[in-house]
Design a protein around this motif. Structure first.
Motif, short mmCIF file in Angstrom:
data_model
loop_
_atom_site.label_atom_id
_atom_site.label_comp_id
_atom_site.label_asym_id
_atom_site.label_seq_id
_atom_site.Cartn_x
_atom_site.Cartn_y
_atom_site.Cartn_z
N VAL A 137 3.14 -2.67 -24.35
CA VAL A 137 4.54 -3.10 -24.23
C VAL A 137 5.11 -2.70 -22.87
O VAL A 137 5.78 -3.51 -22.21
N ASP A 138 4.82 -1.48 -22.43
CA ASP A 138 5.30 -1.04 -21.11
C ASP A 138 4.67 -1.89 -20.00
O ASP A 138 5.36 -2.31 -19.07
N ALA A 139 3.36 -2.15 -20.13
CA ALA A 139 2.67 -2.98 -19.12
C ALA A 139 3.23 -4.39 -19.13
O ALA A 139 3.46 -4.99 -18.07
N GLY A 140 3.46 -4.93 -20.33
CA GLY A 140 4.03 -6.27 -20.45
C GLY A 140 5.41 -6.37 -19.83
O GLY A 140 5.77 -7.39 -19.23
N SER A 141 6.18 -5.31 -19.94
CA SER A 141 7.52 -5.26 -19.34
C SER A 141 7.44 -5.39 -17.82
O SER A 141 8.21 -6.13 -17.20
N ILE A 142 6.50 -4.67 -17.21
CA ILE A 142 6.33 -4.72 -15.75
C ILE A 142 5.83 -6.10 -15.31
O ILE A 142 6.29 -6.67 -14.32
N MET A 143 4.88 -6.66 -16.08
CA MET A 143 4.35 -8.00 -15.78
C MET A 143 5.46 -9.05 -15.82
O MET A 143 5.56 -9.91 -14.95
N MET B 85 0.81 -1.22 0.00
CA MET B 85 0.00 0.00 0.00
C MET B 85 0.85 1.27 0.00
O MET B 85 0.35 2.35 -0.29
N LYS B 86 2.13 1.14 0.32
CA LYS B 86 3.05 2.28 0.24
C LYS B 86 3.54 2.47 -1.18
O LYS B 86 4.10 3.53 -1.52
N MET B 87 3.34 1.44 -2.03
CA MET B 87 3.90 1.46 -3.38
C MET B 87 2.85 1.63 -4.48
O MET B 87 3.12 2.21 -5.52
N PHE C 281 7.75 -6.91 -5.69
CA PHE C 281 8.33 -5.67 -5.18
C PHE C 281 9.14 -4.96 -6.27
O PHE C 281 9.05 -3.75 -6.45
N VAL C 282 9.97 -5.74 -6.97
CA VAL C 282 10.78 -5.17 -8.05
C VAL C 282 9.87 -4.58 -9.13
O VAL C 282 10.11 -3.49 -9.64
N ALA C 283 8.80 -5.31 -9.45
CA ALA C 283 7.86 -4.84 -10.48
C ALA C 283 7.13 -3.57 -10.04
O ALA C 283 6.91 -2.66 -10.85
N MET C 284 6.75 -3.49 -8.76
CA MET C 284 6.07 -2.29 -8.27
C MET C 284 7.00 -1.08 -8.31
O MET C 284 6.57 0.04 -8.59
N LEU C 285 8.27 -1.31 -8.04
CA LEU C 285 9.25 -0.22 -8.16
C LEU C 285 9.38 0.22 -9.62
O LEU C 285 9.49 1.40 -9.91
N SER C 286 9.34 -0.74 -10.55
CA SER C 286 9.41 -0.44 -11.98
C SER C 286 8.18 0.34 -12.43
O SER C 286 8.28 1.25 -13.26
N LEU C 287 7.02 0.00 -11.88
CA LEU C 287 5.77 0.67 -12.25
C LEU C 287 5.85 2.17 -11.97
O LEU C 287 5.33 2.98 -12.74
#
Length: 392
Positions: free
Chosen positions: A300-306, A185-187, A315-321
């Motif tokens: 493409v950007d969304a797919g990269s995060i997924m 919830m902080k991210m 956690f890594v993906a949320m930081l990327s988002l």
């Protein structure tokens, strides 16, 4: 248009699940239909009604208060390390896990959580057409965590057949532990965290019912929950405080390693091929993002995060988002819901290791269907995200 894409998304998810089904002829469609309708109703309530907004605000404000209380302990121990106005990720996001873990321990000790988990599980078993053990496990996984939940049923581990073991492990991988919900919830927006928690609970049963259909006979449906060795209140408190700290340190270590590794791989790919590794994965996952409801211009950007979540962790993906500031709010909502689960490669080892620690033979069984487990858990995330896209 979004309704057509949502229907397409649901058909793709169910088709991919059907493709690897163990027993296509014995899929029971009635419980499936009921659970899909429930997901749609709950998704609508949480994302499009005043009641849902009130509920999410209540949950979010509760966690916000808990994080503030946790901040008092963090300030006492680490005060002065951070620059004025700055908030290191480890201190602000990860260390509050220690306090929330402590509260979970207290609620376990005074028998509040076991009561809630057992009876919600019983109600769920009436809806999903599965056994009490599977239903208990799904709720308990969301509170105790994907590895700790197996300790609570360790008396039964050796007796659980392979097909039921898959469902138990799939539930554990499809949910997230309550102790780290505050960190999420902080991210990302709290309403997407809450929505994902609710939708994933039913999504896990839906996908498991297609991939791994079976019927539990009454004489097999025995729920024997292990209470654990009786401890004094302060023994329990110390154990849960240390468990929370271990989780925080483990997540920090994994973030350090994964973020650095992905940065290096991105650099190498960019230097050799003129495209980063995450961008390449984005193109591979773009069609999946599109059927979830993400506009093709952002797929493409969304797919990269997924993909980042799948190969590293959420956690890594949320930081990327957070780096994709040009994304629409709708895309951010869909991707956020996708990210809230333990469906990644490292979870295969975590779950197999947890089970192996209790029963080596069953641990080997889990390791053998590890990739199928990840496949199913990822479909759960896609299903939840698709339903979210319908109401955003």
């Amino acid at each position: 248009m979004k309704y057509i894409i949502a229907i397409l998304g649901l058909l793709v998810v169910f088709g991919l699940a059907f493709l690897i089904s163990n027993d296509k002829r014995h899929i029971r469609y009635r419980p499936l239909a009921i659970m899909v309708v429930l997901q749609l109703i709950l998704g609508f309530i949480l994302l499009n009604t005043g009641i849902g907004e009130y509920l999410v605000k209540g949950i979010a404000s509760t966690f916000e208060a808990l994080l503030d209380y946790a901040g008092a302990g963090i300030e006492f121990v680490f005060g002065g390390i951070a620059n004025e106005g700055a908030g290191p990720f480890f201190l602000n996001v990860l260390l509050p896990i220690v306090f929330i873990s402590t509260l979970i321990g207290i609620l376990q000790y005074i028998k509040v959580l076991p009561f809630i988990v057992r009876y919600i599980g019983l109600i769920l078993s009436k809806i999903n057409g599965m056994g009490k053990l599977e239903s208990y496990n799904a709720v308990a996984s969301a509170i105790l965590g994907q590895s700790e939940v197996f300790i609570s049923v360790k008396k039964q581990i050796a007796l659980i057949p392979k097909h039921r073991m898959y469902t138990l492990c799939a539930s554990a991988m499809s949910t997230v532990s309550m102790s780290i919900v505050g960190a999420y919830m902080k991210m990302i927006e709290p309403r997407y965290v809450v929505t994902a928690l609710v939708l994933n609970l039913f999504g896990g049963f839906i996908i498991a019912s297609i991939v791994n259909p079976y019927k539990v006979e009454k004489d097999e449906d025995i729920l024997d929950v292990q209470e654990g060795e009786k401890q004094s209140f302060f023994e329990m408190l110390g154990e849960y405080i240390m468990d929370g700290f271990k989780v925080a340190i483990t997540v920090a270590a994994m973030l350090l390693g994964f973020v650095a590794l992905i940065a290096m791989i991105n650099g190498l790919f960019d230097m050799i091929f003129g495209i980063t590794f995450q961008e390449l994965l984005g193109y591979i996952f773009a069609p999946l993002a599109f059927v979830m409801g993400v506009p093709w211009t952002e797929a493409v950007d969304a797919g990269s995060i997924m993909a980042t979540k799948l190969v590293s962790n959420e956690f890594v993906a949320m930081l990327s988002l957070a780096d994709f500031t040009n994304m629409s709010s709708r895309t951010i909502g869909i991707v956020s819901v996708f990210l809230v689960s333990f469906a990644n490669f490292s979870s295969i080892g975590i779950i197999a290791g947890a089970v192996k620690g209790l029963n080596e033979k069953q641990g080997n069984v889990v390791a053998r269907f590890g990739l199928k487990l990840l496949y199913g858990a990822t479909l759960v995330s896609v299903l939840s995200a698709t339903i979210t896209g319908l109401f955003l």
